[in-house]
Design a protein around this motif. Sequence first.
Motif: not given
Length: 136
Positions: A6-35
Amino acid sequence: MTAVREGLPDGRYGRSADERADRKLKIIGAVLGAALLGVIGWSGISYITGQDLSGRVITWDAVSDHAVKVHLEVVKGTDDKGVCTLRSQAEDGSEVGRKDVTVDQRSDQVDTEVTVRTTKRATNAVLVGCTPSGNG
């Protein structure tokens, strides 16, 4: 039997969509917190620098059943004028005395002793607040 993968081999095809969304949410949270921290800091500094008069009760003494002597210190601009309100309470918490003190001396710091008349024995003397009354 063959194992079903089930699923693709780890690390073979880049980041999943969930990991990219988590990273964006962390960046947005940090910017809003600083503001938010910036807004809180700016509000605090503007509040402190915006106060024209600040005072405090240095000492107080119930000199009789009908009077309290209060040593009041007020810090202000040299030409600023204002009124500071003092209050005394009895042991049961009821207000037994109140006095408005005019502060109009041409000085950055005013130390004055004031007698607040009371209706019965006071157990404290507190500064309610100081308000500017115009410059002169």
